[in-house]
Design an enzyme around this catalytic site. Sequence first.
Site, PDB file in Angstrom:
ATOM      1  N   HIS A 140       5.451   5.865  11.368  1.00 29.94           N
ATOM      2  CA  HIS A 140       4.875   5.743  10.024  1.00 29.94           C
ATOM      3  C   HIS A 140       3.891   6.909   9.862  1.00 29.94           C
ATOM      4  CE1 HIS A 140       3.560   4.149   6.332  1.00 29.94           C
ATOM      5  NE2 HIS A 140       3.203   2.928   6.679  1.00 29.94           N
ATOM      6  N   LYS A 194      26.117  -4.461  -2.776  1.00 31.29           N
ATOM      7  CA  LYS A 194      27.587  -4.406  -2.783  1.00 31.29           C
ATOM      8  C   LYS A 194      28.126  -3.802  -1.501  1.00 31.29           C
ATOM      9  CE  LYS A 194      27.572  -3.380  -7.755  1.00 31.29           C
ATOM     10  NZ  LYS A 194      27.806  -2.270  -8.710  1.00 31.29           N
ATOM     11  N   ARG A 227      11.587   3.737   3.164  1.00 39.29           N
ATOM     12  CA  ARG A 227      11.227   2.763   4.208  1.00 39.29           C
ATOM     13  C   ARG A 227      12.463   1.935   4.498  1.00 39.29           C
ATOM     14  NH1 ARG A 227       5.986  -1.100   4.381  1.00 39.29           N
ATOM     15  NH2 ARG A 227       5.121   0.891   5.073  1.00 39.29           N
ATOM     16  N   ARG A 248       0.795  -1.223   0.000  1.00 47.71           N
ATOM     17  CA  ARG A 248       0.000   0.000   0.000  1.00 47.71           C
ATOM     18  C   ARG A 248       0.831   1.279   0.000  1.00 47.71           C
ATOM     19  NH1 ARG A 248      -2.809  -3.945   1.573  1.00 47.71           N
ATOM     20  NH2 ARG A 248      -0.846  -4.481   2.524  1.00 47.71           N
ATOM     21  N   THR A 249       1.776   1.350   0.915  1.00 47.18           N
ATOM     22  CA  THR A 249       2.495   2.619   1.069  1.00 47.18           C
ATOM     23  C   THR A 249       3.253   2.937  -0.213  1.00 47.18           C
ATOM     24  OG1 THR A 249       2.688   2.133   3.409  1.00 47.18           O
ATOM     25  CG2 THR A 249       4.110   3.873   2.557  1.00 47.18           C
TER      26      THR A 249
HETATM   27  C1  NCD Z   1       1.942  -1.266   7.994  1.00 41.38           C
HETATM   28  C2  NCD Z   1       3.446  -1.077   8.053  1.00 41.38           C
HETATM   29  O1  NCD Z   1       4.182  -1.391   7.124  1.00 41.38           O
HETATM   30  O2  NCD Z   1       3.848  -0.562   9.093  1.00 41.38           O
HETATM   31  N1  NCD Z   1       1.430  -1.353   6.717  1.00 41.38           N
HETATM   32  C3  NCD Z   1       1.246  -0.210   5.973  1.00 41.38           C
HETATM   33  O3  NCD Z   1       2.135   0.564   5.769  1.00 41.38           O
HETATM   34  N2  NCD Z   1       0.004   0.004   5.520  1.00 41.38           N
HETATM   35  C4  NCD Z   1       1.421  -2.278   8.929  1.00 41.38           C
HETATM   36  C5  NCD Z   1       2.016  -3.669   8.960  1.00 41.38           C
HETATM   37  O4  NCD Z   1       2.966  -4.000   8.268  1.00 41.38           O
HETATM   38  O5  NCD Z   1       1.483  -4.462   9.738  1.00 41.38           O
END
Ligand code: NCD
Length: 308
Positions: free
Chosen positions: A135, A86, A107, A57-58
């Site tokens: 997040h 590397k 991320r 999703r993100t």
């Molecule tokens: C979450 C995350 O990656 O922190 N998902 C997201 O970004 N929608 C929640 C999760 O991984 O459980």
Amino acid sequence: MKWEKKDIISIKEFSRSEIEFVLQKSAIMEKIMHKSATSSLLSGRIMASLFFEPSTRTRLSFNSAMYRLGGNVIGFAQSTGTSVEKGETILDTAKMAEGYSDLIVIRNPLEGSVRFVSEHVKVPVINAGDGANQHPTQTLLDLYTMQKEFGGIDGLRICLLGDLKYGRAIHSLAEALKQFNVELKLISPPELRMPSRITQDLVELGVDVNETSKLDLSDCDVIYATRIQKERFPDPQEYESVKDAFILNKEILPQLKENAIILHPLPRINEIQPEIDETKYARYFEQARNGIPVRMALLCLLLNKKFW
Ligand code: NCD
């Protein structure tokens, strides 16, 4: 708040009025999208998307947001195939992306890593999740969803359910809710309680907090369920012992308030059974879709493109 060239690293850096500003602008963006799903607001701009951890999703919603604004995206969904294999550091990787783009979304599993990068590059940096820490854009879309459903956040009784120890979406959301007049119920197995520094902060700021391991949802307006974060457990056996702790299925429905909603940042494993999906309580797929207007609004704000 000056939005242009700002980094979005932690929701703790947002005041209530800044959160409300983003929610209001997201609603405007959603209206714009209803007229036309795409625009040329960010035409010619490039977003670098650096994902060192899995994401659906993100990552895809940031990409979609940028494309819908007429911009372009470069980046990777995993570090295999990049020079990280590397031995290149996250900072060197980000410094390259700085030269190739106008904004970086990252991320990374290491807590604090995205802040570290943001201190060393000049383009805006957005934290798309750093380990179990933060997040912030997930929180903004969570709040946006609650606001859309209930018309506001003050006065809500919100239950955070599941892995409150390792869930970054939960940590960010709890930090943001400190600023609102809400009641919080924290339901988790005893081993997965909310870190005490977060609960203490909440209590000090006057939030009514009730911690329990009993699945009583009868007084909740919002039930925010979460996945047990398997990848963050140092001991796999500990994961096995809690993985089925709370499962929302049809049997829990009779206890819910008439207008309660169920949210989840997704992905879910078994904590929300698919039989809930078609009920009037389920809002997690809408919640995920709300990531688009919220991230579109944020991209425009950080790239100094006025759309209102
Ligand atoms: C979450 C995350 O990656 O922190 N998902 C997201 O970004 N929608 C929640 C999760 O991984 O459980």
